[in-house]
Design an enzyme around this catalytic site. Structure first.
Site, PDB file in Angstrom:
ATOM      1  N   LYS A  66     -39.797 -84.172   4.484  1.00 11.29           N
ATOM      2  CA  LYS A  66     -39.841 -82.843   3.847  1.00 11.29           C
ATOM      3  C   LYS A  66     -39.286 -82.850   2.423  1.00 11.29           C
ATOM      4  O   LYS A  66     -39.776 -82.125   1.560  1.00 11.29           O
ATOM      5  CB  LYS A  66     -39.084 -81.814   4.699  1.00 11.29           C
ATOM      6  CG  LYS A  66     -39.796 -81.497   6.020  1.00 11.29           C
ATOM      7  CD  LYS A  66     -39.066 -80.437   6.809  1.00 11.29           C
ATOM      8  CE  LYS A  66     -39.647 -80.321   8.208  1.00 11.29           C
ATOM      9  NZ  LYS A  66     -39.014 -79.257   9.006  1.00 11.29           N
ATOM     10  N   ASP A 102     -40.259 -72.862   7.514  1.00 12.01           N
ATOM     11  CA  ASP A 102     -39.315 -72.997   8.639  1.00 12.01           C
ATOM     12  C   ASP A 102     -38.391 -71.780   8.775  1.00 12.01           C
ATOM     13  O   ASP A 102     -38.186 -71.262   9.871  1.00 12.01           O
ATOM     14  CB  ASP A 102     -38.446 -74.246   8.467  1.00 12.01           C
ATOM     15  CG  ASP A 102     -39.226 -75.526   8.721  1.00 12.01           C
ATOM     16  OD1 ASP A 102     -40.155 -75.496   9.545  1.00 12.01           O
ATOM     17  OD2 ASP A 102     -38.899 -76.552   8.099  1.00 12.01           O
TER      18      ASP A 102
END
Ligand code: ATR
Length: 262
Positions: A66, A102
């Site tokens: 990420k 997220d």
């Protein structure tokens, strides 16, 4: 050939993103193909470039890439800029765009549980990437205060320093994990303890009403303790569904209903 999407990570076999995106697509009457893509630990950038060169339209990014995905993007959303991590990639006008869904996924999952976030006092355990990604969306959702408790307290203090200017009127505080006390509405476990099977001990004089574990499908001493206290609790499956819905919305401009996929 249907529109092509994938989730990229290492390892990737465990990912549930393909089944979720295929279920959303069926629900919305959209035809697409969504694969798992294993990238070598030193081959993330090449794998991303190959995917888009082959006509791929969107990628989800998972562990451990990420931060690398964040570094690759030319155009970033505000929440990805603050998180310094990207889990959703796409090309627009020839440029690589990145977002991080997220945190909003967590907010949507908690909201679907009926737990209040507005004016809430939140305690987050852990100060790694998982915590960094959710602070801004929790503050945007109206949290009154967010305390970050970490085993290594300096990491929590650093996070507070970094994020202080991004959270508006929400109060950010750092503390040590072994000196927890006080009263909170919600505790979120964002440590990797459940993933590694380590136990976390919550002191008896720590009070809270709701407990959210970011991990799912694993034994969690955190959730066991919440259950023993009789408070409401949840594992992180809803967050997984929530972040996938946000990514689906970015790519297809439609939002499947979270509760249908829990
Ligand atoms: P992620 O990106 O998933 O957040 P990370 O950056 O490695 O992963 O962070 C893991 C977090 O879990 C850290 O806050 C870590 O605490 P330290 O900063 O002190 O290392 C926390 N953590 C991991 N195992 C733990 C354990 N057994 N008890 C308490 N905290 C733990």
């Amino acid at each position: 050939m249907p529109k092509h999407f994938a989730v990229i990570g290492n390892p990737i076999e465990q990912s549930r993103s393909p089944e979720l995106h295929h279920a959303f697509a069926k629900d919305q009457g959209i035809e697409l193909q969504y694969d798992k893509r294993l990238a070598a630990l030193d081959g993330f950038q090449q794998s991303v470039e190959d995917f888009f060169a082959e006509g791929g339209l969107g990628l989800n990014v998972t562990v451990p890439f990420k931060e690398q995905a964040f570094a690759l993007c030319t155009q970033l959303s505000q929440r990805a800029t603050i998180a310094k991590a990207v889990n959703t990639l796409w090309i627009q006008d020839g440029i690589l765009h990145g977002d991080n869904t997220d945190g909003q996924g967590l907010v949507n999952a908690i909201t679907a549980l009926g737990w209040p976030l507005k004016n809430s006092r939140i305690l987050i355990l852990g100060a790694g990437g998982a915590t960094r990604g959710v602070i801004y969306p929790l503050a945007q959702a109206g949290a009154q205060s967010i305390q970050i408790a970490n085993r290594t307290v300096a990491r929590a203090q650093q996070l507070v320093e970094d994020l202080q200017t991004s959270v508006g009127t929400a109060q950010l505080r750092a503390s040590a994990l072994d000196q927890l006390h006080g009263e909170f509405d919600l505790i979120i476990n964002a440590t990797s303890a459940s993933l590694t099977g380590d136990a976390l001990h919550l002191p008896d004089d720590l009070q809270f009403q709701y407990a959210y574990e970011m991990a799912y499908g694993k034994a969690s001493s955190f959730l066991d303790q919440a259950a023993q206290r009789g408070v409401e609790y949840s594992d992180g499956y809803g967050m997984l569904v929530g972040q996938a819905i946000e990514a689906f919305d970015i790519w297809h401009a439609v939002r499947p209903e979270l509760k249908k996929f829990l």
